[in-house]
Scaffold this active site. Structure first.
Site, mmCIF file in Angstrom:
data_model
loop_
_atom_site.group_PDB
_atom_site.id
_atom_site.type_symbol
_atom_site.label_atom_id
_atom_site.label_comp_id
_atom_site.label_asym_id
_atom_site.label_seq_id
_atom_site.Cartn_x
_atom_site.Cartn_y
_atom_site.Cartn_z
ATOM 1 N N ASN A 85 -19.296 26.373 -17.740
ATOM 2 C CA ASN A 85 -18.755 25.662 -16.579
ATOM 3 C C ASN A 85 -17.309 26.057 -16.320
ATOM 4 O O ASN A 85 -16.915 26.307 -15.174
ATOM 5 C CB ASN A 85 -18.826 24.147 -16.796
ATOM 6 C CG ASN A 85 -20.226 23.595 -16.685
ATOM 7 O OD1 ASN A 85 -21.134 24.254 -16.197
ATOM 8 N ND2 ASN A 85 -20.406 22.376 -17.157
ATOM 9 N N ASP A 137 -28.661 22.619 -18.316
ATOM 10 C CA ASP A 137 -28.524 21.186 -18.057
ATOM 11 C C ASP A 137 -29.773 20.654 -17.369
ATOM 12 O O ASP A 137 -30.163 21.157 -16.305
ATOM 13 C CB ASP A 137 -27.313 20.915 -17.155
ATOM 14 C CG ASP A 137 -25.988 21.131 -17.864
ATOM 15 O OD1 ASP A 137 -26.006 21.368 -19.085
ATOM 16 O OD2 ASP A 137 -24.955 21.070 -17.181
ATOM 17 N N ASP A 140 -21.170 12.480 -8.912
ATOM 18 C CA ASP A 140 -21.513 12.862 -10.278
ATOM 19 C C ASP A 140 -20.267 13.426 -10.952
ATOM 20 O O ASP A 140 -19.699 14.414 -10.487
ATOM 21 C CB ASP A 140 -22.635 13.910 -10.258
ATOM 22 C CG ASP A 140 -23.067 14.361 -11.639
ATOM 23 O OD1 ASP A 140 -22.584 13.800 -12.642
ATOM 24 O OD2 ASP A 140 -23.897 15.290 -11.718
ATOM 25 N N GLY A 157 -6.325 8.866 -12.690
ATOM 26 C CA GLY A 157 -5.465 10.036 -12.654
ATOM 27 C C GLY A 157 -5.281 10.673 -14.021
ATOM 28 O O GLY A 157 -6.213 10.751 -14.821
ATOM 29 N N GLY A 193 -22.957 23.677 -19.811
ATOM 30 C CA GLY A 193 -22.196 23.928 -21.031
ATOM 31 C C GLY A 193 -20.734 23.995 -20.657
ATOM 32 O O GLY A 193 -20.370 24.603 -19.635
ATOM 33 N N LEU A 207 -7.582 10.445 -17.142
ATOM 34 C CA LEU A 207 -8.008 9.049 -17.091
ATOM 35 C C LEU A 207 -9.030 8.794 -15.987
ATOM 36 O O LEU A 207 -9.170 7.663 -15.518
ATOM 37 C CB LEU A 207 -6.791 8.142 -16.885
ATOM 38 C CG LEU A 207 -5.691 8.232 -17.947
ATOM 39 C CD1 LEU A 207 -4.475 7.439 -17.507
ATOM 40 C CD2 LEU A 207 -6.198 7.745 -19.294
ATOM 41 N N GLY A 208 -9.754 9.810 -15.551
ATOM 42 C CA GLY A 208 -10.773 9.615 -14.529
ATOM 43 C C GLY A 208 -10.183 9.104 -13.230
ATOM 44 O O GLY A 208 -9.265 9.694 -12.654
ATOM 45 N N ALA A 209 -10.682 7.961 -12.778
ATOM 46 C CA ALA A 209 -10.245 7.384 -11.506
ATOM 47 C C ALA A 209 -8.809 6.898 -11.542
ATOM 48 O O ALA A 209 -8.240 6.536 -10.495
ATOM 49 C CB ALA A 209 -11.166 6.232 -11.116
ATOM 50 N N ALA A 216 -19.174 17.469 -14.432
ATOM 51 C CA ALA A 216 -18.368 18.672 -14.647
ATOM 52 C C ALA A 216 -16.930 18.519 -14.178
ATOM 53 O O ALA A 216 -16.200 19.507 -14.114
ATOM 54 C CB ALA A 216 -19.022 19.865 -13.951
ATOM 55 N N ALA A 217 -16.514 17.305 -13.862
ATOM 56 C CA ALA A 217 -15.158 17.112 -13.331
ATOM 57 C C ALA A 217 -14.093 17.574 -14.320
ATOM 58 O O ALA A 217 -13.105 18.211 -13.938
ATOM 59 C CB ALA A 217 -14.944 15.645 -12.971
ATOM 60 N N GLY A 218 -14.276 17.250 -15.594
ATOM 61 C CA GLY A 218 -13.305 17.678 -16.603
ATOM 62 C C GLY A 218 -13.243 19.178 -16.741
ATOM 63 O O GLY A 218 -12.171 19.748 -16.980
ATOM 64 N N ASP A 219 -14.384 19.847 -16.590
ATOM 65 C CA ASP A 219 -14.402 21.307 -16.678
ATOM 66 C C ASP A 219 -13.692 21.935 -15.484
ATOM 67 O O ASP A 219 -12.939 22.907 -15.634
ATOM 68 C CB ASP A 219 -15.849 21.809 -16.750
ATOM 69 C CG ASP A 219 -16.557 21.341 -18.003
ATOM 70 O OD1 ASP A 219 -15.875 21.122 -19.029
ATOM 71 O OD2 ASP A 219 -17.791 21.177 -17.970
#
Length: 299
Positions: free
Chosen positions: A45, A15, A239, A217, A41, A213-215, A242-245
């Site tokens: 991740n 990255d 940032d 929930g 990746g 849905l991010g912020a 990588a939150a979804g990972d």
């Protein structure tokens, strides 16, 4: 509590991350403020995130023979991930160009490199899938490889979590092997033609699903009739790369440990929130103690 055994099938990228006050528009050049080069990746991740969340994890994927590949393998191994089955192929490793704005939003361009060569699972790779409690996969490697791994996992009694990212159509034989689907709004739209207002539409494809849905929930839905909104964990976002990972990996670990799925989604939400507090992908992935600090059990 028995340690969850996770197998991750997916991508490894280097990255290249730059931050700026805003994301540039098409044709626009902006001056950024920071630059870092970090292993990433979605597959790598999620493998690192699973280990940090308390699991043992084997990573199945491919890196190139270039300097990026050497660094990727060293960093992933140092994080505690089993890289004994990681392939090294001649040529370039995958690269992700990541732009991060002041509010934590990002834009990402991925060039697959070696990830695109990851086809035809070996017996050693299939054995790792069959021995796991949970298989986690994404769509940054060839979909036929993901399908092969998922079918092998299903036949062996290994639970299958598919994080259907990046957004694309998913073949029916892969969906038939999935126990739990994790998607964001864009990915849900690509699969069903519907978004945040209709998470139950995902149940036409799989028996259980999480719509993030991010912020706002996440929603958990299943064919037993449950539809549960999991509220966001409030933190200051730096940032979201990588939150979804972090979310997907924590969900796999919690489910493998025997948590009820709605509770597992709450724990995964805490992992995603812990991740967004730092810049970067793999370096931002939270450890178990950080997840526990933010975790709030379902009411």
């Amino acid at each position: 509590m028995q340690q969850t055994r996770v197998a991750v099938v997916g991508s490894a990228n280097m990255d290249l991350v730059g931050s700026a006050p805003a994301l540039p528009r098409p044709g626009e050049t902006l001056l950024g403020s920071d630059f870092v080069m970090l292993p990433g990746g979605k597959g790598a991740n999620q493998a690192v995130a699973a280990v940090r969340a308390g699991a043992s994890c084997v990573f199945l994927g491919a890196i190139g023979s270039d300097a990026f590949g050497v660094t990727l393998k060293a960093r992933i191994t140092a994080a505690g991930v089993d890289t004994g089955q990681l392939r090294v192929v001649y040529g370039a490793s995958g690269v992700a160009l990541v732009m991060v704005g002041a509010e934590g939003e990002n834009a990402i361009l991925v060039t697959p490199g070696a990830n695109g060569t990851f086809v035809g699972l070996t017996e050693g790779e299939l054995h790792a899938v069959r021995e796991a409690d949970v298989l986690v996969a994404q769509l940054e490697v060839p979909v036929e490889t993901v399908t092969e791994a998922a079918v092998a996992a299903r036949d062996a009694g290994t639970r299958v979590i598919l994080n259907a990212a990046p957004a694309r159509q998913v073949p029916a034989d892969l969906l038939a092997a999935v126990d739990l689907l994790v998607v964001n709004e864009t990915e849900a739209q690509a699969l069903t033609g519907r978004g945040r207002d209709e998470p139950a539409a995902l149940l036409d494809l799989v028996p259980r699903a999480v719509l993030t849905l991010g912020a706002q929930g996440a929603w958990y839905v299943d064919r037993d009739g449950r539809s549960v909104h999991v509220p966001p964990v409030k933190v200051e976002a730096v940032d979201s790369t990588a939150a979804g990972d972090a979310f997907t990996a924590a969900l796999a670990v919690a489910w493998g440990e025997g948590r009820e799925l709605v509770d597992a989604v709450h724990w995964a939400a805490a992992a995603g929130a812990a991740c967004v507090r730092r810049l970067g992908a793999s370096v931002a992935l939270p450890r178990r103690v950080e997840i526990d600090e933010l975790y709030a059990p379902p009411a």
